[in-house]
Design a protein around this motif. Structure first.
Motif, mmCIF file in Angstrom:
data_model
loop_
_atom_site.group_PDB
_atom_site.id
_atom_site.type_symbol
_atom_site.label_atom_id
_atom_site.label_comp_id
_atom_site.label_asym_id
_atom_site.label_seq_id
_atom_site.Cartn_x
_atom_site.Cartn_y
_atom_site.Cartn_z
ATOM 1 N N ARG A 202 0.822 -1.222 0.000
ATOM 2 C CA ARG A 202 0.000 0.000 0.000
ATOM 3 C C ARG A 202 0.851 1.265 0.000
ATOM 4 O O ARG A 202 0.332 2.365 0.024
ATOM 5 N N GLY A 203 2.190 1.080 0.065
ATOM 6 C CA GLY A 203 3.092 2.230 0.075
ATOM 7 C C GLY A 203 3.046 2.974 1.407
ATOM 8 O O GLY A 203 3.265 4.189 1.455
ATOM 9 N N GLN A 204 2.743 2.257 2.478
ATOM 10 C CA GLN A 204 2.648 2.912 3.797
ATOM 11 C C GLN A 204 3.613 2.270 4.788
ATOM 12 O O GLN A 204 4.171 1.203 4.534
ATOM 13 N N MET A 205 3.753 2.929 5.953
ATOM 14 C CA MET A 205 4.481 2.300 7.050
ATOM 15 C C MET A 205 3.514 1.340 7.739
ATOM 16 O O MET A 205 2.312 1.589 7.791
ATOM 17 N N PRO A 206 4.020 0.225 8.315
ATOM 18 C CA PRO A 206 3.122 -0.678 9.047
ATOM 19 C C PRO A 206 2.543 0.009 10.285
ATOM 20 O O PRO A 206 3.072 1.031 10.738
ATOM 21 N N GLU A 207 1.467 -0.569 10.817
ATOM 22 C CA GLU A 207 0.890 0.011 12.037
ATOM 23 C C GLU A 207 1.747 -0.338 13.257
ATOM 24 O O GLU A 207 2.627 -1.193 13.182
ATOM 25 N N HIS A 208 1.442 0.341 14.374
ATOM 26 C CA HIS A 208 2.266 0.187 15.588
ATOM 27 C C HIS A 208 2.086 -1.206 16.220
ATOM 28 O O HIS A 208 0.996 -1.773 16.212
ATOM 29 N N VAL A 209 3.173 -1.698 16.790
ATOM 30 C CA VAL A 209 3.182 -3.061 17.332
ATOM 31 C C VAL A 209 3.688 -3.056 18.771
ATOM 32 O O VAL A 209 4.614 -2.312 19.109
ATOM 33 N N LEU A 210 3.065 -3.897 19.590
ATOM 34 C CA LEU A 210 3.539 -4.072 20.968
ATOM 35 C C LEU A 210 4.042 -5.511 21.130
ATOM 36 O O LEU A 210 3.330 -6.466 20.823
ATOM 37 N N ILE B 61 2.551 20.276 15.309
ATOM 38 C CA ILE B 61 3.790 19.825 14.673
ATOM 39 C C ILE B 61 3.494 18.532 13.909
ATOM 40 O O ILE B 61 2.995 17.567 14.496
ATOM 41 N N ASN B 62 3.786 18.546 12.630
ATOM 42 C CA ASN B 62 3.648 17.299 11.848
ATOM 43 C C ASN B 62 4.914 16.495 11.993
ATOM 44 O O ASN B 62 6.009 17.037 11.882
ATOM 45 N N LEU B 63 4.770 15.229 12.263
ATOM 46 C CA LEU B 63 5.959 14.389 12.409
ATOM 47 C C LEU B 63 6.089 13.469 11.195
ATOM 48 O O LEU B 63 5.089 13.195 10.521
ATOM 49 N N PRO B 64 7.322 13.021 10.921
ATOM 50 C CA PRO B 64 7.474 12.096 9.792
ATOM 51 C C PRO B 64 6.712 10.805 10.071
ATOM 52 O O PRO B 64 6.433 10.492 11.230
ATOM 53 N N PRO B 65 6.373 10.045 9.020
ATOM 54 C CA PRO B 65 5.639 8.802 9.259
ATOM 55 C C PRO B 65 6.516 7.816 10.021
ATOM 56 O O PRO B 65 7.577 7.415 9.536
ATOM 57 N N ILE B 66 6.120 7.497 11.233
ATOM 58 C CA ILE B 66 6.923 6.548 12.001
ATOM 59 C C ILE B 66 6.051 5.383 12.463
ATOM 60 O O ILE B 66 4.828 5.517 12.583
ATOM 61 N N VAL B 67 6.718 4.247 12.683
ATOM 62 C CA VAL B 67 6.009 3.139 13.299
ATOM 63 C C VAL B 67 6.590 2.987 14.703
ATOM 64 O O VAL B 67 7.810 2.987 14.879
ATOM 65 N N ILE B 68 5.706 2.958 15.670
ATOM 66 C CA ILE B 68 6.170 2.774 17.044
ATOM 67 C C ILE B 68 6.105 1.292 17.375
ATOM 68 O O ILE B 68 5.056 0.654 17.247
ATOM 69 N N ILE B 69 7.245 0.760 17.774
ATOM 70 C CA ILE B 69 7.262 -0.617 18.271
ATOM 71 C C ILE B 69 7.663 -0.522 19.735
ATOM 72 O O ILE B 69 8.704 0.050 20.067
ATOM 73 N N ALA B 70 6.794 -1.015 20.581
ATOM 74 C CA ALA B 70 7.073 -0.942 22.011
ATOM 75 C C ALA B 70 7.296 -2.350 22.542
ATOM 76 O O ALA B 70 6.803 -3.326 21.979
ATOM 77 N N ALA B 71 8.056 -2.428 23.629
ATOM 78 C CA ALA B 71 8.290 -3.737 24.247
ATOM 79 C C ALA B 71 8.042 -3.611 25.741
ATOM 80 O O ALA B 71 8.282 -2.553 26.338
ATOM 81 N N THR B 72 7.528 -4.676 26.317
ATOM 82 C CA THR B 72 7.311 -4.689 27.760
ATOM 83 C C THR B 72 7.430 -6.110 28.305
ATOM 84 O O THR B 72 7.167 -7.082 27.596
ATOM 85 N N THR B 73 7.847 -6.169 29.559
ATOM 86 C CA THR B 73 7.865 -7.465 30.240
ATOM 87 C C THR B 73 6.571 -7.619 31.039
ATOM 88 O O THR B 73 6.279 -8.681 31.557
ATOM 89 N N GLN B 74 5.799 -6.513 31.163
ATOM 90 C CA GLN B 74 4.610 -6.552 32.017
ATOM 91 C C GLN B 74 3.429 -5.892 31.315
ATOM 92 O O GLN B 74 3.063 -4.757 31.627
ATOM 93 N N VAL B 75 2.831 -6.626 30.402
ATOM 94 C CA VAL B 75 1.768 -6.039 29.575
ATOM 95 C C VAL B 75 0.569 -5.618 30.421
ATOM 96 O O VAL B 75 -0.125 -4.646 30.099
#
Ligand code: ADP
Length: 330
Positions: free
Chosen positions: A47-55, A146-160
């Motif tokens: 689709r020419g996009q960045m993937p959605e955010h992942v945890l 403020i417009n930010l560049p297209p970013i994908v946030i990937i977060a990690a946790t040991t305690q969801v």
């Protein structure tokens, strides 16, 4: 001292980088996560996009950070790393995101330790890729978008469980749980690591090490490096099962991979708290540890192998735990 030679040897921490998988083929196990991440990335790419955010969630050392860097390299974008407790102001998030000029991956490790006010700053960034902040004070104060560049946030946790529902639900690309590795997968990781470290690891030794690696790649690599040291100092040309046993016995690591500190947790619950239940804070104070260390370092594996139980009233030793301690004494 042979400084010439020393200058050319990788330091211990750069060994970690040597052992860290850089591409999917080197990343062993977690097949389900790999499959789902690939679909997410491929579909977004079409689709020419960045993937959605992942945890990503799961105990320490299972490969969350490694996955993030592989995703960055598959997408061909830079990865900017931040850690939940180190983000102190909303502006920190904005500057982290803006360093990824042409878009990229913002990796937030330990997201469960992110300050609640900052969490709210993340929502608009995750939803619309922009943020409004107040500039100035009093009557001249104004809101600037403020417009930010297209970013994908990937977060990690040991305690969801410590993440708020509004934050969790914004990881629209998926919430993915890393599972403990089986012995075969850990042995596979060890064999690859031994090749990278240029040491001879016999198959029986790989199995013996895998059994003591707590189902965790980071522990496996750590034990391999310690066994390698032992073999070198004792002039052993290769790592055999016997070398593994001797090296780990010296470090008080038993056949399950449990250390003296792990046994101390069980003994404390049994002898001081009559087997439990005891609240985690009381337990941590008695052990002179902080609560987070008890929850994230000791407990997960003791629970996983059935020696410890977490109940709403606190932590208890199980029947299997009592038998384990009894066998150690005999
Ligand atoms: P986490 O971020 O979950 O704490 P890391 O990604 O830092 O864990 O992994 C710890 C180390 O274990 C890595 O440096 C890497 O060498 C090794 N490792 C982790 N997962 C895998 C895997 N699936 N295959 C091979 N090695 C792995």
């Amino acid at each position: 001292m042979d400084t010439e030679r020393e200058n050319h040897q990788p330091l211990e921490h750069s060994l970690d980088s040597l052992l860290r998988p850089k591409v999917w083929d080197e990343y062993i196990g977690q097949e389900n996560i790999k499959k789902n991440l690939n679909i997410l990335i491929e579909a977004a790419r079409e689709r020419g996009q960045m993937p959605e955010h992942v945890l990503l969630y799961g105990p320490a050392g299972l490969g969350k950070t490694t996955l993030v860097y592989i995703i960055g390299s598959v997408l061909g974008v830079p990865v900017q790393t931040a850690s939940g407790p180190m983000i102190e102001r909303a502006g920190d998030i904005v500057s982290l995101a803006s360093t990824l000029e042409s878009g990229g991956v913002l990796f937030i490790d330990e997201i469960h330790r992110l300050n609640k006010n900052i969490e709210e700053t993340l929502y608009p960034i995750m939803e619309s890729g922009g943020i409004s902040i107040m500039v100035g004070k009093g009557p001249t104060a104004r809101s600037v978008h403020i417009n930010l560049p297209p970013i994908v946030i990937i977060a990690a946790t040991t305690q969801v469980g410590k993440l708020s529902t509004p934050l969790r639900t914004r990881f629209s690309g998926g919430i993915m749980r890393l599972l403990p590795y089986n012995e075969e997968e850990i042995a596979h990781i060890l064999i690859r690591s031994a090749e990278r470290l240029d040491v001879v690891l016999e198959n029986t030794a790989a199995t013996a090490l895998a059994q003591r690696s707590r189902s965790t790649p980071r522990t496996a690599n750590y034990l391999l490096k310690r066994v390698r040291d032992y073999a070198q100092v004792h002039n052993k040309p290769s790592i055999t099962a016997e070398v593994v046993r001797a090296a780990l016995a010296d470090r008080d690591i038993d056949e399950y991979g449990l250390t003296a500190e792990d046994r101390n947790v069980l003994t404390t619950i049994q002898e001081i708290f009559n087997g439990g239940p005891v609240g985690v804070q009381t337990l941590a104070t008695t052990l002179s540890e902080d609560t987070q260390t008890v929850e994230e370092v000791y407990e997960p594996f003791l629970v996983q192998i059935g020696l410890l139980e977490r109940t709403p009233r606190g932590r208890s030793i199980t029947q299997k735990g009592i038998e384990y301690l009894k066998n150690k004494k005999d």
